[in-house]
Design a protein around this motif. Structure first.
Motif, mmCIF file in Angstrom:
data_model
loop_
_atom_site.group_PDB
_atom_site.id
_atom_site.type_symbol
_atom_site.label_atom_id
_atom_site.label_comp_id
_atom_site.label_asym_id
_atom_site.label_seq_id
_atom_site.Cartn_x
_atom_site.Cartn_y
_atom_site.Cartn_z
ATOM 1 N N ILE A 17 28.292 -56.346 -26.387
ATOM 2 C CA ILE A 17 28.659 -57.676 -26.917
ATOM 3 C C ILE A 17 28.242 -57.840 -27.794
ATOM 4 O O ILE A 17 28.321 -58.464 -29.045
ATOM 5 N N ASP A 36 16.459 -58.047 -29.941
ATOM 6 C CA ASP A 36 16.914 -57.540 -28.093
ATOM 7 C C ASP A 36 15.215 -56.167 -27.646
ATOM 8 O O ASP A 36 14.748 -55.697 -28.226
ATOM 9 N N LYS A 44 21.522 -48.077 -28.924
ATOM 10 C CA LYS A 44 22.374 -48.817 -28.114
ATOM 11 C C LYS A 44 23.621 -49.364 -29.498
ATOM 12 O O LYS A 44 24.962 -48.965 -29.070
ATOM 13 N N GLU A 92 24.012 -61.981 -18.503
ATOM 14 C CA GLU A 92 24.577 -63.366 -17.911
ATOM 15 C C GLU A 92 23.819 -64.507 -16.727
ATOM 16 O O GLU A 92 24.141 -64.608 -15.908
ATOM 17 N N LYS A 97 19.012 -67.657 -20.094
ATOM 18 C CA LYS A 97 19.331 -67.880 -21.933
ATOM 19 C C LYS A 97 18.600 -69.448 -22.185
ATOM 20 O O LYS A 97 18.672 -69.782 -23.087
ATOM 21 N N SER A 119 29.984 -65.507 -20.799
ATOM 22 C CA SER A 119 31.567 -65.429 -20.236
ATOM 23 C C SER A 119 31.922 -67.225 -19.379
ATOM 24 O O SER A 119 33.060 -66.995 -18.644
HETATM 25 N N1 LIG Z 1 30.989 -57.177 -21.564
HETATM 26 C C1 LIG Z 1 31.846 -58.092 -21.362
HETATM 27 O O1 LIG Z 1 33.120 -57.567 -21.470
HETATM 28 C C2 LIG Z 1 31.764 -59.493 -22.205
HETATM 29 C C3 LIG Z 1 32.746 -59.913 -22.468
HETATM 30 C C4 LIG Z 1 32.881 -61.102 -23.450
HETATM 31 C C5 LIG Z 1 30.865 -61.766 -22.640
HETATM 32 N N2 LIG Z 1 29.852 -61.570 -22.220
HETATM 33 C C6 LIG Z 1 28.864 -62.318 -21.994
HETATM 34 O O2 LIG Z 1 28.150 -61.711 -23.250
HETATM 35 C C7 LIG Z 1 26.942 -61.496 -22.451
HETATM 36 C C8 LIG Z 1 26.505 -60.463 -22.807
HETATM 37 O O3 LIG Z 1 26.788 -59.541 -22.311
HETATM 38 P P1 LIG Z 1 26.653 -57.788 -22.065
HETATM 39 O O4 LIG Z 1 27.956 -57.275 -21.611
HETATM 40 O O5 LIG Z 1 26.780 -57.452 -23.841
HETATM 41 O O6 LIG Z 1 25.754 -57.142 -21.649
HETATM 42 P P2 LIG Z 1 24.724 -55.565 -21.763
HETATM 43 O O7 LIG Z 1 23.592 -55.926 -20.723
HETATM 44 O O8 LIG Z 1 25.263 -54.632 -22.009
HETATM 45 O O9 LIG Z 1 23.933 -56.406 -22.600
HETATM 46 C C9 LIG Z 1 22.566 -57.605 -22.595
HETATM 47 C C10 LIG Z 1 21.263 -57.035 -23.473
HETATM 48 O O10 LIG Z 1 20.641 -58.204 -23.970
HETATM 49 C C11 LIG Z 1 19.187 -57.999 -23.648
HETATM 50 N N3 LIG Z 1 18.009 -58.265 -23.711
HETATM 51 C C12 LIG Z 1 17.849 -59.079 -22.726
HETATM 52 N N4 LIG Z 1 17.320 -59.717 -22.132
HETATM 53 C C13 LIG Z 1 16.817 -60.229 -23.338
HETATM 54 C C14 LIG Z 1 16.130 -61.564 -24.002
HETATM 55 N N5 LIG Z 1 15.283 -62.484 -23.191
HETATM 56 N N6 LIG Z 1 16.444 -61.774 -25.474
HETATM 57 C C15 LIG Z 1 17.088 -59.857 -25.637
HETATM 58 N N7 LIG Z 1 17.703 -59.212 -25.456
HETATM 59 C C16 LIG Z 1 17.754 -59.507 -24.154
HETATM 60 C C17 LIG Z 1 18.951 -56.401 -23.096
HETATM 61 O O11 LIG Z 1 18.536 -55.359 -23.270
HETATM 62 C C18 LIG Z 1 20.639 -55.807 -23.110
HETATM 63 O O12 LIG Z 1 20.476 -55.551 -24.597
HETATM 64 C C19 LIG Z 1 26.674 -62.631 -21.014
HETATM 65 O O13 LIG Z 1 26.241 -63.671 -21.362
HETATM 66 C C20 LIG Z 1 28.212 -62.121 -20.648
HETATM 67 O O14 LIG Z 1 28.609 -62.551 -20.351
HETATM 68 C C21 LIG Z 1 30.466 -60.346 -22.184
#
Ligand SMILES: NC(=O)c1ccc[n+]([C@@H]2O[C@H](COP(=O)([O-])OP(=O)(O)OC[C@H]3O[C@@H](n4cnc5c(N)ncnc54)[C@H](O)[C@@H]3O)[C@@H](O)[C@H]2O)c1
Length: 495
Positions: A17, A36, A44, A92, A97, A119
């Motif tokens: 995302i 990140d 990535k 999440e 957060k 989400s």
């Molecule tokens: N995947 C989906 O379809 C989707 C859709 C809408 C919203 N979301 C939301 O977006 C958020 C991220 O989800 P995602 O699917 O991208 O997950 P993801 O696992 O693909 O990415 C999360 C990223 O955060 C990084 N990370 C971990 N700890 C961290 C920190 N302390 N500081 C900064 N970065 C850190 C990780 O290295 C990773 O690259 C979540 O809250 C999720 O609910 C996801």
């Protein structure tokens, strides 16, 4: 006056995302800083950016601004200092957060927007214990963030109203559709549906009623297409016939009490169920790798949204609004009176060649050259005052003759510019010569001869005095230019 300074977006968490957000901001001209902790973060993001660069410029018929600068930070404080927008997309988990917001708010400007991609969490949960809750709101996007317009903007009562308005305006300027969720609720609006559909689908597979493939066909051959253009309620309204929604509810309302659904229960995710679903999914789509599926997904999304754009409907209407803002303030949105200098050919088109404009050789289709030059002529007509309003009053130009020369190769994604020179612009006659460029590289030329007509008599007629004056001014200036090479050339003649 110097160049406008690009705005800065800090992307905290660059996964699926965060990467999509980075691409959305970057391709709309923002400078993007990514934080990140994953050492692979840059690697990535690269494929997501490549997918976005391939697909996003295809959506509109006006080029996006020049890309901003992309940088990666190992220190969160440096990434957010001075940022206008901070988008949190970390995993999440509420404690991660909260830790992130504390670190962000220790350094970020007090009037910066802090959007969370969460989400599921409500904004008031995110704001608990934070230094300035008013700065934080949910900005929940949909994957792929660089193509999907929807962002659920969910404030809590503590969120600053000015920042909510600014967030919505900023998201619109990125070509997105901010849906203001007025009442905070777990999982906001859209994911609540998806969750219900997901639960029901799991039951259907578990009970052996349908395979993953059959369920996907039930969606994509039917209501999936319907929903993409009318949503749920308008779809049902049309299903009710002339009597509309009341009739529909009278007819189908009682069915909700029949035992059709198991929506309140969730099947247990046993190893057996996971194996069943994963196996069916492999059988369904295992012949494609994920990057092939992502490319197909993006091609389809672009094509569907462009079809809606032609009808100025739903997600397509959002694209048209974005296009208006992309034109505003540029020569592509100006009228002839706004142009101080008309001594050189006039920029009439600046756009990326969309994915669906190319043929089996990867070249732009012949028909699309005519479309690009036709768009250039339309833009020139609007420039001199022959716009939709004038045409509605009964006058227009009809094209009598066209000649196109193909000079060099054009591929999808190329940003093309068309510059237009007036060869004749007097009375009823309008003779235009268009040159299509990629930077300094001449790609094609298009010559159009048009006659002004009365839409009432369908016969040639004099244009309105305002059009005559605007055209004569440009024609007089262009008469001092050299006649372009290739003008008036017959088919088959080469230099
Ligand atoms: N995947 C989906 O379809 C989707 C859709 C809408 C919203 N979301 C939301 O977006 C958020 C991220 O989800 P995602 O699917 O991208 O997950 P993801 O696992 O693909 O990415 C999360 C990223 O955060 C990084 N990370 C971990 N700890 C961290 C920190 N302390 N500081 C900064 N970065 C850190 C990780 O290295 C990773 O690259 C979540 O809250 C999720 O609910 C996801």
């Amino acid at each position: 006056m110097g160049e406008p300074v690009a705005k800065i977006a800090a992307i905290i968490g660059g996964g699926v995302i965060g990467g999509g957000w980075a691409a959305r901001f970057l391709l709309n001209g923002w400078d993007v800083r990514v934080f990140d902790p994953d050492p692979e973060a840059e690697a990535k993001l690269a494929p997501v950016l490549a997918q976005a660069r391939r697909a996003l410029p295809s959506l509109t018929d006006v080029a996006l601004p020049d890309e901003g600068a992309l940088s990666f930070y190992s220190d969160l404080s440096e990434a957010v200092a001075g940022a206008d927008w901070i988008q949190e997309s970390v995993p999440e988990r509420l404690e991660i957060k909260h830790r992130t917001f504390a670190a962000v708010q220790a350094v970020c400007p007090e009037d910066a927007i802090i959007g969370s991609s969460t989400s599921g969490f409500r904004p008031s949960e995110l704001q608990e214990g934070t230094k300035r809750p008013g700065q934080i709101m949910v900005c929940h996007p949909f994957n792929p963030v660089y193509l999907m317009p929807l962002v659920e903007v969910v404030p809590s009562p503590a969120t600053d109203a000015t920042l909510i308005q600014r967030a919505k305006a900023t998201l619109s300027s990125l070509g997105m559709y901010p849906l203001h969720v007025r009442k905070e609720i777990d999982a906001h609006i859209a994911d609540r549906f998806l969750e219900a559909v997901w639960r029901e689908a799991l039951w259907l597979v578990k009970d052996g009623v349908a395979t993953t493939e059959e369920i996907d066909e039930a969606i994509r051959m039917g209501f999936g297409i319907r929903w993409a253009q009318m949503g749920l309620f308008d779809t049902y309204r049309t299903a009710g016939g002339e009597a509309g929604m009341r009739h529909f509810m009278a007819q189908f309302g009682p069915a909700l009490k029949w035992p059709w659904t198991k929506l309140m229960d969730v099947p247990e995710f046993t190893d057996e169920l996971v194996d069943l679903i994963a196996g069916q999914s492999d059988a369904q789509s295992g012949h494609m790798n994920i990057s092939e599926m992502l490319a197909a997904r993006d091609d389809n999304l672009v094509a569907m949204m462009r079809a809606l754009k032609a009808n100025d409907w739903g997600a397509g209407a959002v694209l048209n609004a974005h296009e208006v803002s992309l034109r505003a303030g540029s020569v592509l949105g100006a009228s002839a009176d706004d142009l101080e200098d008309v001594s050189v050919p006039i920029l009439t088109v600046r756009r990326a060649v969309p994915l669906d404009w190319t043929d089996y050789n990867g070249h732009m289709n012949e028909a699309r050259y005519l479309q690009a030059f036709g768009d250039a002529t339309d833009r020139f007509m609007a420039l001199i005052g022959c716009d939709a309003e004038y045409i509605a009053m009964g006058g227009s130009y009809f094209t009598a003759e066209t000649h196109i020369r193909h000079v060099d190769e054009v591929h999808a994604g190329t940003v093309i510019e068309v510059h237009t020179q007036v060869l004749t612009g007097a009375g009823k006659k309008l003779h235009l010569f268009h040159e299509m460029y990629d930077g300094d590289r001449l790609l094609a030329t298009g010559e159009h001869f048009l006659l002004h007509v009365s839409l009432e008599t369908r016969r040639p007629s004099e244009p309105a005095p305002g059009i005559v004056a605007a055209l004569e001014r440009i024609a007089a200036a262009h008469a001092r230019l050299d006649v372009p090479q290739g003008a008036g050339r017959a088919v088959g003649q080469r230099p």
